[in-house]
Scaffold this motif. Structure first.
Motif, PDB file in Angstrom:
ATOM      1  N   ARG A 122     -88.850 -79.940 -24.564  1.00  0.00           N
ATOM      2  CA  ARG A 122     -89.286 -80.686 -25.753  1.00  0.00           C
ATOM      3  C   ARG A 122     -88.890 -79.958 -27.035  1.00  0.00           C
ATOM      4  N   ARG A 125     -85.291 -80.596 -27.650  1.00  0.00           N
ATOM      5  CA  ARG A 125     -85.082 -81.966 -28.119  1.00  0.00           C
ATOM      6  C   ARG A 125     -85.455 -82.094 -29.599  1.00  0.00           C
ATOM      7  N   LEU A 153     -85.975 -86.043 -21.545  1.00  0.00           N
ATOM      8  CA  LEU A 153     -85.612 -84.797 -22.229  1.00  0.00           C
ATOM      9  C   LEU A 153     -84.270 -84.252 -21.770  1.00  0.00           C
ATOM     10  N   ASP A 155     -80.143 -85.080 -21.335  1.00  0.00           N
ATOM     11  CA  ASP A 155     -79.076 -85.956 -21.832  1.00  0.00           C
ATOM     12  C   ASP A 155     -78.016 -86.259 -20.783  1.00  0.00           C
TER      13      ASP A 155
END
Length: 232
Positions: A122, A125, A153, A155
């Motif tokens: 997180r 991100r 979270l 990609d």
């Protein structure tokens, strides 16, 4: 400057259950009875032969499984053949139980995130650093990430069985960097294997290692990454 991060899966972001928990779950699913002494001996043999994917490495490798083991993460078929072979070598011969054991490790219930996995992802991100999961694996781990609330979270997933190439081959790390749209020198590789994950160095990626420990014994190995990246 680090602009993105690649993470290994097993032993880095999540950890598989113990051999005892794995065996107990498979026995419960199949309804096959097992006494306490028999259970303990079966768990010991399964551990000795490294039959749990993501668990301890084999202490013994039957000659006929050496090649399947070396190539186990190149395809789903090879992965199943290698690990079912080890389960059988450990003395589990009931086809129903062999199937249940192999299938169990692919379920989200068999995996637990490390305590700092979600907070670290997180934080990355929030700071705009894209993340790829790069794993030597013979099955689709995306449902595990979805079940544990981690999929949003990540990609990109670069999985060896989908690519037909396994770490430490630089090809798999190059594929991940390409999917993140970044140069290798700008992508940090984080993993638990000096040999497999260290292969990213051949591309010029910086590498950071963590210890492959049980979840309750590794509460904070990922959090220092934020300091390392100057993001804390």
């Amino acid at each position: 400057m680090i602009k993105g991060v690649m993470f290994d899966f097993s032993g880095t972001l999540l950890r598989v259950e113990s051999t005892q928990e794995w065996l107990a779950a498979a026995l419960a699913e199949t309804g096959i009875p097992s006494g306490e002494e028999e259970f303990g001996e079966t768990a010991r043999r399964l551990t000795e032969y490294g039959a749990l994917p993501g668990g301890p490495s084999p202490q013994h490798m039957p000659a006929h499984l050496e090649t399947p083991w070396d190539q186990r993460d190149i395809s789903a078929e090879r992965h199943r053949a290698a690990y079912c072979g080890l389960i059988h070598a450990a003395g589990v011969t009931d086809p129903e139980l062999v199937r249940a054991l192999y299938d169990r490790h692919m379920t989200p219930a068999a995996w637990r995130p490390y305590p700092d996995t979600e907070p670290t992802l997180r934080a990355l991100r929030r700071r705009g650093l894209p993340v790829a999961v790069v794993s030597n694996i013979g099955w689709d781990l995306r449902p595990v990430f979805r079940a544990h609330g981690l999929d949003a979270l990540v990609d990109a997933y670069v999985l060896s069985f989908e690519l037909g190439v396994q770490k430490p081959d630089p090809v798999i790390f190059k594929a991940a960097c390409d999917r993140l749209g970044l140069a290798p020198a700008d992508v940090l590789m984080v993993g638990d294997s000096r040999e497999a994950d260290g292969g990213a160095r051949a591309l010029g990626c910086p590498v950071h290692f963590v210890d492959h420990l049980p979840v309750d014994r590794r509460p904070g190995a990922l959090a220092p990454l934020l300091d390392l990246l100057g993001l804390a």
